[in-house]
Design an enzyme around this catalytic site. Structure first.
Site, PDB file in Angstrom:
ATOM      1  N   ASP A  95       0.854  -1.183   0.000  1.00  0.00           N
ATOM      2  CA  ASP A  95       0.000   0.000   0.000  1.00  0.00           C
ATOM      3  C   ASP A  95       0.890   1.233   0.000  1.00  0.00           C
ATOM      4  OD1 ASP A  95      -2.122   1.805   0.453  1.00  0.00           O
ATOM      5  OD2 ASP A  95      -1.956   1.573   2.623  1.00  0.00           O
ATOM      6  N   ASP A  97       0.529   5.415  -0.034  1.00  0.00           N
ATOM      7  CA  ASP A  97      -0.486   6.428   0.171  1.00  0.00           C
ATOM      8  C   ASP A  97       0.117   7.825   0.069  1.00  0.00           C
ATOM      9  OD1 ASP A  97      -3.317   5.614   1.567  1.00  0.00           O
ATOM     10  OD2 ASP A  97      -2.836   7.754   1.688  1.00  0.00           O
ATOM     11  N   ASP A 282       3.557   1.074   3.155  1.00  0.00           N
ATOM     12  CA  ASP A 282       3.043   1.029   4.529  1.00  0.00           C
ATOM     13  C   ASP A 282       3.363  -0.351   5.106  1.00  0.00           C
ATOM     14  OD1 ASP A 282       1.480   0.669   6.822  1.00  0.00           O
ATOM     15  OD2 ASP A 282      -0.136   1.956   6.067  1.00  0.00           O
TER      16      ASP A 282
END
Ligand SMILES: [Zn+2]
Ligand SMILES: [Zn+2]
Length: 376
Positions: A95, A97, A282
């Site tokens: 992930d 972001d 992440d």
């Protein structure tokens, strides 16, 4: 969430699902997955088992969820409590972001909402209206944020295919529906890895815990010039060389300085490189082998945009391609100091106005907490 807004979003989401069943499918090996969903104004319901697209569509129509999730893990008994599920393996997921990239544009598209009086303002220490310090940040990410995340994704792809030898056919990139992207690696030999081994992989990808011995210094602390990395080296050696020397012609001069400055200084230099050349994934997401992830084709209630597969990551524009709620005019009360662009149309800024906008823009602003459906 206020009653009017809740009703509007539930109806808009239901309409989207009804119109776009073609975009929403159960993934491969569906009967081995755990599903979950959230409703507006309530918590997560997990440990659901769904076999076919029909089961999924029925679940969407009867429960009107705000968010839908599916596990990266495969289980013998996905609907039992976690301890009894019998974990088999899990897809490797990353992930990235926009909020984790510390981009300088962020302050330009972030405002605050007071949780005591709901006042929306630019960034302050306390609410300008009631002086409360309970403030939520609201950000409407811009194209620069999206470009920043894409750059990280491309760096991650290189490491996955070049360093880790993962077949690009097994890698799928999706827009998360809000501020980030998820990269899925399915059906690879990495599926069997537990959390601890995944953490080692995370250290590698983020370029964490690099030691001088690996990049030129030896244990006895008498570095030889030839053991320093070269710009053409594969993997992190080549990337460190590029970062450290800039170009081949500067290599010799920089090595002389690195040796003169000593091992401790070099260690610090390598540590700082995690911010410049490490990929900003992440860690908590990748190490979790029991996590449920937003389902592809479903709407993200933080934005009302769709989680979508990106066929061509460089060309993908979430603000046109993932904005799939219809454009019926809707009257809203809005207070948004931040302007934004959806479906090639500019919106805002708005200061406490009652206006009519297409439904997709109304849903976006209501999900972000910047607008409301007024009382009739
Ligand atoms: Zn306030
Ligand atoms: Zn930005």
């Amino acid at each position: 969430m206020l009653e009017n807004d809740l009703k509007f979003l539930e109806e808009s989401f239901k309409q989207y699902y009804f119109d776009h069943f073609d975009l929403i499918h159960v993934p491969e090996r569906s009967q081995e997955r755990e599903y979950g969903y959230k409703k507006f104004n309530s918590g997560m319901i997990r440990h659901i088992s769904l076999k076919t697209d029909k089961d999924l569509h029925l679940m969407l129509m009867t429960n009107l969820p705000s968010d839908v999730f599916c596990s990266n893990g495969y289980y013998s008994f996905p609907n039992l409590p976690m301890a009894e599920k019998d974990w088999k393996e899990a897809d490797l997921i990353f992930d990235i972001d926009a909020k984790d990239l510390n981009l300088s544009c962020r302050k330009d598209h972030t405002c605050m909402k007071c949780s005591s009086c709901a006042e929306i303002s630019s960034i302050h220490d306390t609410c300008p209206k009631c002086k409360s310090n309970k403030l939520d940040l609201i950000s409407l990410p811009c194209q620069n944020c999206i470009s920043g995340v894409k750059k990280e994704i491309l760096n991650l792809m290189k490491i996955l295919t070049d360093d880790l030898q993962i077949d690009s056919e097994s890698i799928r990139t999706t827009f998360s529906g809000n501020e980030g992207f998820h990269v899925y690696v399915s059906n690879s030999s990495y599926n069997q890895l537990g959390s601890n081994e995944r953490r080692d992989l995370i250290d590698y990808i983020k370029f964490q815990s690099a030691i001088p011995e690996r990049f030129g210094f030896n244990k006895k602390n008498d570095p030889s010039r030839s053991s320093f990395p070269d710009l053409g080296d594969p993997g992190w050696s080549g990337r460190v060389a590029k970062e450290l020397f800039g170009s081949k012609s500067k290599r010799s001069k920089v090595i002389t300085k690195v040796i003169a400055d000593g091992k401790v200084a070099y260690q610090q230099k390598l540590e700082a490189m995690k911010d410049s050349i490490g990929v900003k994934i992440d860690s908590n997401v990748t190490s979790d082998i029991h996590r449920i992830f937003r389902l592809e084709g479903s709407l993200n209630s933080k934005s009302s945009l769709v989680k979508l597969v990106c066929e061509d990551i460089e060309k993908f524009n979430p603000y046109t391609e993932a904005c799939l709620i219809d454009d019926q005019p809707v009257e809203i009360s809005v207070n948004s100091p931040i302007k934004f662009r959806l479906k090639n149309t500019n919106f805002g800024p708005y200061s406490d106005e009652k206006i009519s906008v297409p439904k997709y823009a109304a849903a976006y602003m209501i999900c972000k907490g910047l607008a409301s459906i007024p009382n009739a």
